[in-house]
Design a protein around this motif. Structure first.
Motif, PDB file in Angstrom:
ATOM      1  N   LYS A  12      -0.769  -3.871 -10.585  1.00 36.12           N
ATOM      2  CA  LYS A  12       0.487  -3.132 -10.632  1.00 36.12           C
ATOM      3  C   LYS A  12       1.699  -4.047 -10.419  1.00 36.12           C
ATOM      4  O   LYS A  12       2.755  -3.792 -10.961  1.00 36.12           O
ATOM      5  CB  LYS A  12       0.456  -1.998  -9.600  1.00 36.12           C
ATOM      6  N   THR A  34       5.353   0.146  -7.787  1.00 34.58           N
ATOM      7  CA  THR A  34       4.689   1.455  -7.832  1.00 34.58           C
ATOM      8  C   THR A  34       4.468   1.929  -6.402  1.00 34.58           C
ATOM      9  O   THR A  34       4.485   1.135  -5.470  1.00 34.58           O
ATOM     10  CB  THR A  34       3.315   1.396  -8.541  1.00 34.58           C
ATOM     11  N   ALA A  35       4.261   3.211  -6.273  1.00 28.44           N
ATOM     12  CA  ALA A  35       3.908   3.767  -4.964  1.00 28.44           C
ATOM     13  C   ALA A  35       2.999   4.964  -5.193  1.00 28.44           C
ATOM     14  O   ALA A  35       2.968   5.515  -6.302  1.00 28.44           O
ATOM     15  CB  ALA A  35       5.157   4.184  -4.201  1.00 28.44           C
ATOM     16  N   PHE A  36       2.291   5.345  -4.138  1.00 32.05           N
ATOM     17  CA  PHE A  36       1.374   6.497  -4.188  1.00 32.05           C
ATOM     18  C   PHE A  36       0.396   6.331  -5.349  1.00 32.05           C
ATOM     19  O   PHE A  36       0.242   7.206  -6.194  1.00 32.05           O
ATOM     20  CB  PHE A  36       2.168   7.814  -4.286  1.00 32.05           C
ATOM     21  N   ASN A  37      -0.220   5.140  -5.382  1.00 31.03           N
ATOM     22  CA  ASN A  37      -1.162   4.775  -6.435  1.00 31.03           C
ATOM     23  C   ASN A  37      -0.622   5.039  -7.828  1.00 31.03           C
ATOM     24  O   ASN A  37      -1.241   5.703  -8.644  1.00 31.03           O
ATOM     25  CB  ASN A  37      -2.523   5.429  -6.198  1.00 31.03           C
ATOM     26  N   ALA A  38       0.552   4.472  -8.025  1.00 31.99           N
ATOM     27  CA  ALA A  38       1.219   4.434  -9.324  1.00 31.99           C
ATOM     28  C   ALA A  38       1.684   5.799  -9.820  1.00 31.99           C
ATOM     29  O   ALA A  38       2.040   5.948 -10.988  1.00 31.99           O
ATOM     30  CB  ALA A  38       0.351   3.723 -10.356  1.00 31.99           C
ATOM     31  N   ASP A 198       6.413  -5.918  -0.231  1.00 32.04           N
ATOM     32  CA  ASP A 198       5.636  -4.918  -0.973  1.00 32.04           C
ATOM     33  C   ASP A 198       4.479  -4.393  -0.130  1.00 32.04           C
ATOM     34  O   ASP A 198       4.091  -3.222  -0.260  1.00 32.04           O
ATOM     35  CB  ASP A 198       5.035  -5.535  -2.248  1.00 32.04           C
ATOM     36  N   LYS A 213       9.136  -2.069   1.112  1.00 30.69           N
ATOM     37  CA  LYS A 213       8.933  -1.161  -0.018  1.00 30.69           C
ATOM     38  C   LYS A 213       9.087   0.313   0.339  1.00 30.69           C
ATOM     39  O   LYS A 213       9.201   1.155  -0.559  1.00 30.69           O
ATOM     40  CB  LYS A 213       7.571  -1.422  -0.678  1.00 30.69           C
ATOM     41  N   ARG A 217       9.601   3.634  -1.874  1.00 28.10           N
ATOM     42  CA  ARG A 217       8.714   4.800  -1.748  1.00 28.10           C
ATOM     43  C   ARG A 217       9.501   6.045  -1.360  1.00 28.10           C
ATOM     44  O   ARG A 217       9.232   7.134  -1.847  1.00 28.10           O
ATOM     45  CB  ARG A 217       7.655   4.557  -0.659  1.00 28.10           C
TER      46      ARG A 217
HETATM   47  N1  ASP Z   1       0.562  -0.239  -3.947  1.00 23.54           N
HETATM   48  C1  ASP Z   1       0.290   1.158  -4.108  1.00 23.54           C
HETATM   49  C2  ASP Z   1       0.717   1.678  -5.464  1.00 23.54           C
HETATM   50  O1  ASP Z   1       1.003   0.944  -6.300  1.00 23.54           O
HETATM   51  C3  ASP Z   1       0.806   2.010  -3.010  1.00 23.54           C
HETATM   52  C4  ASP Z   1       1.951   1.586  -2.177  1.00 23.54           C
HETATM   53  O2  ASP Z   1       2.219   0.416  -2.001  1.00 23.54           O
HETATM   54  O3  ASP Z   1       2.601   2.477  -1.639  1.00 23.54           O
HETATM   55  O4  ASP Z   1       0.785   2.814  -5.790  1.00 23.54           O
END
Ligand code: ASP
Ligand code: TMP
Length: 237
Positions: A12, A34-38, A198, A213, A217
């Motif tokens: 990601k 990305t966050a919350f698994n993309a 991150d 991050k 988020r």
């Molecule tokens: N790395 C994870 C994602 O890409 C989650 C995160 O960092 O919050 O979703």
């Protein structure tokens, strides 16, 4: 001379390329966030450059203090040379204070100080949303030997002491972070991936301002400025 060859993996936030040396890869840092698994996607302008610089600095610091890492050299703005490893599919999370998913899971206030750090293991799997696993699972599933997992745990405590002090000296509280480890062909373990805002929660001392991050988020704004602030505090630029 090291020659960049074909892409072997795209995650990601980073891409790995083969090189003409079978023991070395080139790790490229993207601006993608990305966050919350993309489920949430975006861009943090110049993040790749900043994370490459900060990770290079921190890996160099850890190496100087006896931690074996995959880092070989900072190649250019967005690329570093790393050891070719087989990554253990476990996210090792170290928590010095309550935050994030721990705060949610146990309905505890973010920022609560812990009497000692908490270590948690998660299975690296996007389709499963990185579920939490027991510390006995990596051996049970054949991902590591018992000796390797014992070594990881010993390394993690050493890394936590070093990183906590490193950030402390720079006016930052290291709240929690995620580490990944990989094995070389002889089964030797190395700290892998990256160490950057991150994968860390970094709060400014005094103000408690979030500099990581979580700004992305949680839509807190000033994302790039916060990464730049951490970069200046860590690397001086
Ligand atoms: N790395 C994870 C994602 O890409 C989650 C995160 O960092 O919050 O979703
Ligand atoms: P968590 O509180 O969401 O479990 O996250 C703990 C730490 O791990 C936090 O500093 C962010 C980092 N992390 C990652 O680097 N990647 C991930 O996929 C997740 C869930 C957390």
């Amino acid at each position: 001379m090291l020659i960049k060859k074909e892409k072997i993996y795209e995650g990601k936030a980073k891409i790995l390329y083969k090189t003409n040396d079978p023991d070395l890869l080139i790790q490229y840092f993207k601006d993608d966030a990305t966050a919350f698994n993309a489920k949430k996607k975006g861009t943090i302008v110049n993040k790749g450059v900043m994370n490459n610089k900060m990770s290079s600095f921190i890996f160099t610091f850890l190496e100087k203090n006896g931690v074996k890492t995959h880092f070989k050299e900072h190649l250019n703005d967005r690329e570093m040379v790393v050891r070719a490893l087989s990554i253990i599919p476990v996210e090792v999370v170290v928590r010095n204070r309550v935050a994030g998913s721990l705060a949610k899971r146990l309905a505890m206030e973010e920022g609560t100080v812990l009497k000692q750090p908490i270590l948690e293991f998660f299975y690296k799997s996007d389709p499963l949303d990185d579920p939490m696993i027991s510390e006995t699972a990596p051996v049970a599933f054949g991902w590591t030997t018992q000796a390797q997992i014992d070594h990881v745990k010993k390394e993690v405590w050493k890394i936590n002491t070093l990183l906590t002090e490193f950030f402390n000296e720079r006016g930052i509280d290291l709240i929690d972070y995620k580490l990944e480890f990989g094995k070389d062909s002889q089964g030797q373990l190395f700290l892998a991936d990256e160490i950057s805002p991150d994968g860390c929660r970094l709060w400014e001392k005094g103000t408690g301002e979030k500099l990581d991050k979580d700004r992305f988020r949680r839509d807190l704004g000033k994302i790039e400025e916060s990464y730049e602030k951490v970069s200046k505090l860590i690397c001086g630029s």
